[in-house]
Design an enzyme around this catalytic site. Structure first.
Site, PDB file in Angstrom:
ATOM      1  N   ASP A   1      16.584  -5.195 -26.309  1.00  0.00           N
ATOM      2  CA  ASP A   1      17.717  -4.265 -26.226  1.00  0.00           C
ATOM      3  C   ASP A   1      18.955  -4.976 -26.777  1.00  0.00           C
ATOM      4  OD1 ASP A   1      19.537  -2.212 -25.353  1.00  0.00           O
ATOM      5  OD2 ASP A   1      18.071  -1.591 -23.867  1.00  0.00           O
TER       6      ASP A   1
ATOM      7  N   HIS B   1      19.259  -4.806 -30.226  1.00  0.00           N
ATOM      8  CA  HIS B   1      20.063  -3.638 -30.592  1.00  0.00           C
ATOM      9  C   HIS B   1      21.478  -4.000 -31.003  1.00  0.00           C
ATOM     10  CE1 HIS B   1      17.198  -0.745 -28.188  1.00  0.00           C
ATOM     11  NE2 HIS B   1      16.587  -1.450 -29.115  1.00  0.00           N
TER      12      HIS B   1
END
Ligand SMILES: *[C@@H]1O[C@H](CO)[C@@H](O)[C@H](O)[C@H]1NC(C)=O
Ligand SMILES: *[C@@H]1O[C@H](CO)[C@@H](O)[C@H](O)[C@H]1NC(C)=O
Length: 435
Positions: free
Chosen positions: A217, A240
Site C-alpha cells: 500500500d 502506492h
C-alpha cells in the site's frame, strides 16, 4: 603490517575493556532471561525488564547483538523515562509468533509500541518480523495490528533496521514532535493488503531519508494533523506512492501542510505523488512539494483525488478538503498506463497547482500519454503532456517544451542537497558514546 596489528590489538582490547567486562555499560535481554525457561512469554518478560532498566537509567544502552533472536508478544514500552537518551541497538532479530492464535489477544493495536518516550534512539542492522502473513487473509483490516508504533514521541531517531511483513502498516508515527527515520528497509509483498510503510499522523517535524520501502500500500502516508514533513531519497515500489491523506473521512476536518518530498524514485508503484481527500470532509492540504522524482513504470504518477471514497459511503455533502499550493517539479521517467497526470478536484477546486519540468513517457513504446484535469487551477511550464482543465482557471506558460535542462536528465540530478541532517550526527555520537 606491524602497525596494523598493533591497532587491531588496541581496538580489540578497548572493545573488551568497554564492552566485555563491565555489564552495566550496556544491558542485554540475556541478563533478564534464564536458560531454563525460554518461552515467548519469558522472552517478552525479559525484554520488558530490560526496557524498564534502560528507561530507569540503569545503563545508556540496551543491545541485541547479531546472534540474538527473540520472539515477542505484543509489548508497550512505556515512558516517560528517567534516562535522558535511551538507546536501543538491535543487530539481531525480533519476531512475533508465526500464528495469529499465539499472539495471546486479537484485540491489539500494535505489536511493539513506544509510548511517551523522549529522545529515544533505536539503531542497528537488525530485523523486525511480526509475521503479518498469518493475519492478511484471516483478520479484517480494522482488527489487524500495526507492527511498530511511536506514540507521543519527542526527538526520536530510528535508523538502520529492516522490517518485514507487517499485519497492517509497518511504522506509525503519531502525536510526535521531531523524528528522524533513516536507512530503513520495509518489505512486504506487492499484494499484501494495507501494508503501508510509514503512517504519520498528528505529528510535526518528521524527517525520513535514505530508505527503501517495498510494500502493498502507501510507501508513506501523511495523515491529518501533520506538518513540516521532509522525505528525501526514498525508493518506493512496489507500493502506492508517497501520499497525503486520506483526509476528511466521515466528514472529519483534517489538515496537512508543509510537506517536501525530494530526490525519490518510484519503481513499479501505483502512484508517485498522491493527495487523497474524501467528499464531505473539511480542512486542507496545502504547501506540498514533490521535486526531483524518478519514475520507473509507475501506473499513475501524479494524482490529486478530491473525490476519494470507497463505494460504500457515497454521501457527498457538498464540502471538501481544500487542496492548494501544490508543486510537482522535475519529474522524469516512465508511466505504465495511458493517463500520467490526474487532477480530479471537487467543485470547490484545487488552487495553485504548479507543474514544472515534467517529462514522462509511456513504458509501452509508441503510446502517447494524457492528463485528466477537473476543477484544478493549474499553472504549468515545461510539461511534455498537454493539460486541459475543465472549468477552472488554467494558465499555461509558453508552449510546453519537450526539452528539460540537461542537468535534470539524470536520475537524482544535482538539485540543492539538503544540508547534513543533524540527527545523523547525533546517532553517530551516541554510537561513539556507547562504544
Ligand atoms: C517464565 O514464564 C513462566 C510462565 O509464564 C513464569 O512462571 C516464570 O516466572 C518465567 N520466568 C522468568 C525468568 O521470567
Ligand atoms: C525540511 O527541509 C527544509 C528545506 O530544506 C528545511 O528548511 C526544514 O527545516 C526541514 N524540516 C525538517 C523537519 O527536517
Amino acid at each position: 603490517m606491524g602497525f596494523q596489528l598493533l591497532i587491531s590489538v588496541l581496538l580489540i582490547s578497548s572493545f573488551y575493556s568497554q564492552y566485555g567486562e563491565s555489564a552495566s555499560d550496556f544491558l542485554s535481554v540475556r541478563d533478564f532471561l534464564s536458560d531454563s525457561d525460554n518461552t515467548n512469554a519469558n522472552q517478552s518478560q525479559a525484554f520488558q525488564k530490560a526496557w524498564k532498566a534502560l528507561c530507569a537509567g540503569k545503563s545508556k544502552s540496551l543491545v541485541i547483538q547479531a546472534n540474538e533472536a527473540y520472539t515477542l508478544l505484543p509489548q508497550v514500552f512505556q515512558g516517560p523515562c528517567v534516562a535522558s537518551n535511551p538507546h536501543i541497538q538491535i543487530d539481531g532479530k525480533i519476531e512475533a509468533p508465526k500464528q495469529v492464535k499465539d499472539w495471546g489477544s486479537k484485540d491489539i493495536e500494535n505489536w511493539l509500541s513506544f509510548d511517551k518516550v523522549s529522545d529515544l534512539t533505536i539503531t542497528g542492522s537488525g530485523l523486525l518480523d511480526p509475521h503479518g502473513e498469518s493475519w492478511w487473509s484471516s483478520v479484517k483490516f480494522e482488527s489487524r495490528p500495526q507492527a511498530l508504533q511511536f506514540n507521543r514521541c519527542n526527538n526520536l531517531i530510528y535508523n538502520g533496521l529492516t522490517q518485514r511483513n507487517s499485519p497492517k502498516n509497518h511504522i506509525s508515527i503519531s502525536n510526535c514532535i521531531q523524528a528522524t527515520l533513516s536507512n530503513i528497509h520495509l518489505i512486504a509483498p506487492a499484494n499484501s493488503p494495507n501494508t503501508d510503510g510509514i503512517d504519520i499522523s498528528l505529528s510535526k517535524k518528521i524527517n525520513i531519508f535514505s530508505s527503501t520501502i517495498q510494500t502493498g500500500d502507501d510507501c508513506i502516508a501523511i495523515k491529518g494533523g501533520s506538518s513540516d514533513i521532509n522525505v528525501t531519497r526514498v525508493d518506493c515500489g512496489p507500493g502506492h506512492g508517497i501520499s497525503i491523506g486520506s483526509l476528511g473521512e466521515g466528514g472529519a476536518t483534517e489538515t496537512v501542510q508543509n510537506v517536501y518530498v525530494q530526490h525519490c524514485t518510484f519503481t513499479g508503484a501505483a502512484n508517485a505523488a498522491r493527495i487523497k481527500t474524501w467528499p464531505g470532509g473539511g480542512g486542507y492540504a496545502k504547501n506540498i512539494r514533490y521535486e526531483d522524482i524518478t519514475l520507473i513504470n509507475t501506473k499513475l504518477p501524479i494524482f490529486i483525488d478530491q473525490q476519494y471514497s470507497d463505494r460504500s459511503s457515497k454521501s457527498a455533502k457538498g464540502s471538501a478538503v481544500k487542496v492548494s499550493d501544490v508543486t510537482f517539479r522535475y519529474f522524469r521517467g516512465t508511466c505504465a498506463q495511458p493517463i500520467a497526470i490526474k487532477l480530479d478536484c471537487d467543485k470547490i477546486g484545487c488552487e495553485n497547482i504548479v507543474l514544472e519540468h515534467i517529462k514522462i513517457t509511456s513504458s509501452s513504446p509508441g503510446t502517447s500519454l494524457s492528463a485528466y484535469c477537473h476543477f484544478a487551477d493549474v499553472i504549468s511550464s515545461f510539461v511534455n503532456i498537454d493539460i486541459k482543465c475543465r472549468s477552472a482557471n488554467h494558465h499555461q506558460a509558453p508552449s510546453p517544451s519537450p526539452e528539460l535542462p540537461s542537468q535534470y536528465d539524470q536520475p537524482h540530478a544535482q538539485l540543492p542537497q539538503p544540508s547534513a541532517p543533524h540527527a545523523q550526527t547525533r546517532s553517530f555520537f551516541s554510537f561513539l558514546q556507547f562504544n
